[in-house]
Design a protein around this motif. Sequence first.
Motif, mmCIF file in Angstrom:
data_model
loop_
_atom_site.group_PDB
_atom_site.id
_atom_site.type_symbol
_atom_site.label_atom_id
_atom_site.label_comp_id
_atom_site.label_asym_id
_atom_site.label_seq_id
_atom_site.Cartn_x
_atom_site.Cartn_y
_atom_site.Cartn_z
ATOM 1 N N ASP A 31 -63.671 -28.586 68.972
ATOM 2 C CA ASP A 31 -62.339 -29.246 69.648
ATOM 3 C C ASP A 31 -61.452 -29.895 68.428
ATOM 4 O OD1 ASP A 31 -62.712 -28.307 72.153
ATOM 5 O OD2 ASP A 31 -63.479 -30.115 72.882
ATOM 6 N N ASN A 32 -62.306 -30.638 67.537
ATOM 7 C CA ASN A 32 -61.620 -31.388 66.484
ATOM 8 C C ASN A 32 -61.769 -30.322 65.334
ATOM 9 O OD1 ASN A 32 -60.772 -33.576 67.735
ATOM 10 N ND2 ASN A 32 -62.583 -34.003 68.330
ATOM 11 N N GLN A 33 -61.945 -29.098 65.344
ATOM 12 C CA GLN A 33 -62.315 -28.141 64.274
ATOM 13 C C GLN A 33 -62.769 -28.715 63.021
ATOM 14 O OE1 GLN A 33 -57.779 -26.202 65.542
ATOM 15 N NE2 GLN A 33 -58.415 -25.953 63.554
ATOM 16 N N ARG A 34 -64.257 -28.978 63.226
ATOM 17 C CA ARG A 34 -64.863 -29.581 61.951
ATOM 18 C C ARG A 34 -66.229 -29.192 62.313
ATOM 19 N NH1 ARG A 34 -63.296 -35.376 64.030
ATOM 20 N NH2 ARG A 34 -65.055 -35.684 65.555
ATOM 21 N N ILE B 92 -61.911 -37.157 59.893
ATOM 22 C CA ILE B 92 -60.335 -36.685 60.324
ATOM 23 C C ILE B 92 -59.616 -36.633 58.908
ATOM 24 C CG2 ILE B 92 -59.889 -37.755 62.700
ATOM 25 C CD1 ILE B 92 -58.730 -40.118 61.123
ATOM 26 N N LYS C 170 -58.604 -22.009 62.925
ATOM 27 C CA LYS C 170 -58.692 -20.799 63.916
ATOM 28 C C LYS C 170 -58.219 -19.587 63.092
ATOM 29 C CE LYS C 170 -58.433 -20.309 68.468
ATOM 30 N NZ LYS C 170 -59.604 -20.558 69.495
#
Lengths: 490, 490
Positions: free
Chosen positions: B111-114, B191, B222
């Motif tokens: 969800d937070n791309q990490r 972040i 993505k």
Amino acid sequence: MLTQDKQQRNWQPIIKAFEAVLGKNGVIKRREELITYECDGLTSYRQRPAVAVLPRTTEQVAAVVKICNQYSVPFIARGSGTGLSGGALPLEDSVLIVTSLMRQILSVDLDNQRIVVQPGVINSWVTQTVSGAGFYYAPDPSSQIICSIGGNVAENSGGVHCLKYGVTTNHVFGLKIVTPEGEIVDLGGQIPETPGYDLTGIFVGSEGTLGIATEITLRILKSAESICVLLADFTSVEAAGASVSDIISAGIIPGGMEMMDNISINAVEDVVATNCYPRDATAILLVEIDGLEVEVAVLKQRITEICQQNGARNVTSASDPETRLKLWKGRKAAFAAAGHLSPDYYVQDGVIPRTQLPYVLQEIENLSQQYGYKIANVFHAGDGNLHPLVLYDNSVPGALEKVEELGGEILKLCVKVGGSLSGEHGIGSDKKCYMPEMFNKVDLESMQWVRQVFNPQGLANPEKIFPTPRTCGEAANAMNHKQFEGVERY
Amino acid sequence: MLTQDKQQRNWQPIIKAFEAVLGKNGVIKRREELITYECDGLTSYRQRPAVAVLPRTTEQVAAVVKICNQYSVPFIARGSGTGLSGGALPLEDSVLIVTSLMRQILSVDLDNQRIVVQPGVINSWVTQTVSGAGFYYAPDPSSQIICSIGGNVAENSGGVHCLKYGVTTNHVFGLKIVTPEGEIVDLGGQIPETPGYDLTGIFVGSEGTLGIATEITLRILKSAESICVLLADFTSVEAAGASVSDIISAGIIPGGMEMMDNISINAVEDVVATNCYPRDATAILLVEIDGLEVEVAVLKQRITEICQQNGARNVTSASDPETRLKLWKGRKAAFAAAGHLSPDYYVQDGVIPRTQLPYVLQEIENLSQQYGYKIANVFHAGDGNLHPLVLYDNSVPGALEKVEELGGEILKLCVKVGGSLSGEHGIGSDKKCYMPEMFNKVDLESMQWVRQVFNPQGLANPEKIFPTPRTCGEAANAMNHKQFEGVERY
């Protein structure tokens, strides 16, 4: 204590030395003229410096800093003074080095997509300089028509377009700086990657504590073939937040994605009258898409569908420059507009992981009720960078203290959910006491090692960023949470 | 001198201390087992360390480093040993800290791309871990199926996709590191933007001189909806170079844009037989386009036209994954394939402003003739990152020295036209003597201030990056151009 220092210091030889470098016009020393420089955008704290100087060249900045070192005078660099965290707040016993006469565009190299500017150059001038050739400079703070590139570098400024294109640090190839001891050093280069330690990266965002940038090499980007701005109108903040998540999850990174709540919408319409924002919306999303024409057409369709699936009442769009500008004008004027809602406002700047948006917005609403202050929310939704605006009346005794406490609670909340104390406004004077919320003692010490090594006398912008201004002589005074000692409160 | 040190040092208590932390299996001390670790990808220099250790956790790394401090033993971190600049070259009197047992993926947050990984995790595993959910990790060195993320962080590695997506530093949110003194410190966060000095940024690319990363939080992206690879076939290098300039000038930033010359093309076809590359082409361009389907279709058309206008004989394209992989396989195997052209090869890594491409390629050809060595050119054309491969026979006495001199001339040429000593392979042992070509004394000293403050005893990867390993005790020994003292030459 600071007053005492000032009484002890004889400014006459120092001013004379400055005048020898800059001429009489380059040195401002009359108390009534210094009022211009007593605060930056954090207007609740004010302090006139002893002197302000206006250099025009790297060599003059170096000479001024050397004089400061000779007399052990603290100095603070100031661009346009639009910073929101008090990064350019003077000390009483200090020299303010103002870059507003350093406004030359030094070179433009379109083929290699770079431009070299002096620090006083205004952010929007960069784009104006290259837009005729089809280029632009991406970082675009709301204050872009007045804020300076030097200030942007100091605070690592963001803006609406940073979701897709990154903040200032991603657009600085190299810097010529004057170190806190007055040496002229080149960091980075004319291309994105240079070997050795990334000192350019550490300088950007160091808020004037590691020296003063006097030449800045920026990356410019080719303008997109097509740009479209969507406005989606929601009856709940949750629906707007869910749309943001769904857009990103669909692999779409818009040029910008901003959210404004009902209070902000009405403030903006009252003041700048875009006549575009629906006054009865609980929240709106402004989404900019840029790219090829075909790409923008497809993304417009997809984003519209995502917003509708999340219950948007209406999604409109604008591709013509005039309407696009009008849509953004409201967003960019939101802070100023909030000033019309109440006598004073306090802008907070925190970052959260995007997935925490609904929870954090609800908690901010709870804090608003608990403290009894209205909070307008306007923010960079795509990258989770919140800007709650607390509305208050500073003439009420104790109000500022309560509002600052409320602001602090919001920051702690951001850190608690895995976020950050600042997205783009910096730490400055305003938030240094919250640094220990985010960093432990060892983490903070690691940063201060760097400060000490570049700024051993501690003269470059002291008392900023770190709760302890750990200069060589002050190492013992650990973790001092008291801020603004000797600074007048307004 | 180093030999003498080693004779003086009693390794028994040190090894015993390591074994107490790591067990007997975690400490490699037999000379024949240490041969694995005597060099990295810069195979022309070899030196076995005294001991190699294999920790599994942050705490074990910290304990090992503390022991090194206790006994004043230099230590060098090593990932997979694929680095090309000798960044992981041991000293005789040193401990090699090998991260190959630190191969856990610690957490994935789509969800937070990490994703959080240990340093020994292989680059391509990151994409493999998240590709099922439609994500990937952008930096992709040619060695991605064997190189480690820790090594990528140390060298700030690039790859084909860095033209559009940036190098490693643009994809690291935060780090847990063990400092050169054995403290565990968190840099950055979860972040992209965190306040204070950008220590994450300075750590990435510091080649193990500022400590050892033990947990790395990476950004994942993505996957694009559509990907297409174009192969354009040219009868001159100039035409290929002009196409690169014209593509970028048209505002197109391809996912990757690589050039290979005739020597490279034939080497690759001889070895990996893609059967895709035209053996009679003077140069080919491989251009990857990614994005929406409609976007890729339009860009494919535009890029094809630009190449044709510049005289391309033929432009073919592949959208199916199998052919795309085959097209890239040749490019990624180019260094290895060069090894089949001659007994040895020397890879150089320099960066130039894109506009200088035709001039610099001609100058490299002139140097090739002047020195009498064939040079194959295969490089990241889009960002001006050259990789000339000098072909030679190391068994000929004096050949390596001549080839190194030739390599140095190429680097000086890069710097002369406003470029850089390294695009993505780092400085390591190999290029430290060229740092003064690019940086003056004050610039280099500024970097070394940072090194000294983090690495005061100078134990973390000494004798790398800087021409002067300016540890506290060695400040006098300025600008020493001698490399590899005490290191065996092969």
